[in-house]
Write a protein that holds these residues in place. Structure first.
Motif, mmCIF file in Angstrom:
data_model
loop_
_atom_site.group_PDB
_atom_site.id
_atom_site.type_symbol
_atom_site.label_atom_id
_atom_site.label_comp_id
_atom_site.label_asym_id
_atom_site.label_seq_id
_atom_site.Cartn_x
_atom_site.Cartn_y
_atom_site.Cartn_z
ATOM 1 N N THR A 1 0.836 -1.201 0.000
ATOM 2 C CA THR A 1 0.000 0.000 0.000
ATOM 3 C C THR A 1 0.868 1.247 0.000
ATOM 4 N N GLY B 1 -1.602 2.455 5.063
ATOM 5 C CA GLY B 1 -2.291 1.317 5.647
ATOM 6 C C GLY B 1 -2.063 1.253 7.145
ATOM 7 N N ILE C 1 -10.269 -6.834 5.425
ATOM 8 C CA ILE C 1 -9.582 -5.668 4.882
ATOM 9 C C ILE C 1 -10.610 -4.604 4.522
ATOM 10 N N THR D 1 -10.943 -1.193 2.447
ATOM 11 C CA THR D 1 -10.280 -0.369 1.436
ATOM 12 C C THR D 1 -11.042 0.934 1.303
ATOM 13 N N THR D 2 -10.300 1.999 1.109
ATOM 14 C CA THR D 2 -10.906 3.309 0.952
ATOM 15 C C THR D 2 -9.966 4.194 0.153
ATOM 16 N N ASN D 3 -10.480 5.287 -0.326
ATOM 17 C CA ASN D 3 -9.662 6.283 -1.005
ATOM 18 C C ASN D 3 -10.037 7.634 -0.407
ATOM 19 N N THR E 1 -15.551 3.217 0.504
ATOM 20 C CA THR E 1 -15.048 2.282 1.506
ATOM 21 C C THR E 1 -15.769 0.948 1.391
ATOM 22 N N GLU F 1 -6.840 -1.509 7.423
ATOM 23 C CA GLU F 1 -7.398 -0.535 6.485
ATOM 24 C C GLU F 1 -6.306 -0.131 5.514
ATOM 25 N N LEU F 2 -6.644 -0.144 4.243
ATOM 26 C CA LEU F 2 -5.746 0.277 3.182
ATOM 27 C C LEU F 2 -6.384 1.477 2.500
ATOM 28 N N ASP F 3 -5.672 2.591 2.468
ATOM 29 C CA ASP F 3 -6.220 3.841 1.941
ATOM 30 C C ASP F 3 -5.351 4.325 0.786
ATOM 31 N N VAL G 1 -5.602 0.714 -4.059
ATOM 32 C CA VAL G 1 -5.370 -0.367 -3.094
ATOM 33 C C VAL G 1 -6.211 -1.616 -3.357
ATOM 34 N N GLU G 2 -7.355 -1.464 -3.973
ATOM 35 C CA GLU G 2 -8.186 -2.650 -4.222
ATOM 36 C C GLU G 2 -7.496 -3.654 -5.127
#
Length: 113
Positions: free
Chosen positions: A20, A27, A42, A44-46, A51, A98-100, A104-105
């Protein structure tokens, strides 16, 4: 990779966090689970948008892939947060990370571009 060949959870988490960062994202671990055999959830968000919550689900061929199991409703973000909090309480051995970032997806979904 069979279930017996699975990476220890802490190594998989560490790898996802580093990947990430390599994508220019951020992350973090929201809840630590069982070091070796814990399962991963997990988020995921931007930048707080789009989300999703992802969990590994068994497939008909016996494999296990991450699939989105819950999406945040932009009109009611509190509902998503409550759901995640309840889910955390259901399995203390489960890791929540959390992966931002914008891409990331693609780290967990090979069809994402």
């Amino acid at each position: 990779m069979t279930s017996d060949d699975r990476l220890p959870a802490h190594l998989e988490v560490s790898g996802l966090l580093k990947l990430t960062q390599a994508l220019g994202g951020f992350g973090m671990v929201l809840q630590k689970g069982e070091r070796d055999a814990g399962t991963l959830v997990i988020l995921t968000t931007n930048s707080g948008k789009n989300t999703r919550m992802w969990e590994r689900m068994p497939q008909t061929d016996g494999s296990r892939y991450f699939v989105p199991t819950k999406e945040q409703d932009p009109e009611n973000p509190g509902d998503f947060e409550e759901y995640v909090d309840r889910r955390k309480g259901q399995d203390p051995d489960c890791w929540f990370i959390e992966l931002d970032g914008p891409d990331v997806e693609r780290l967990i979904d090979p069809t994402a571009r």
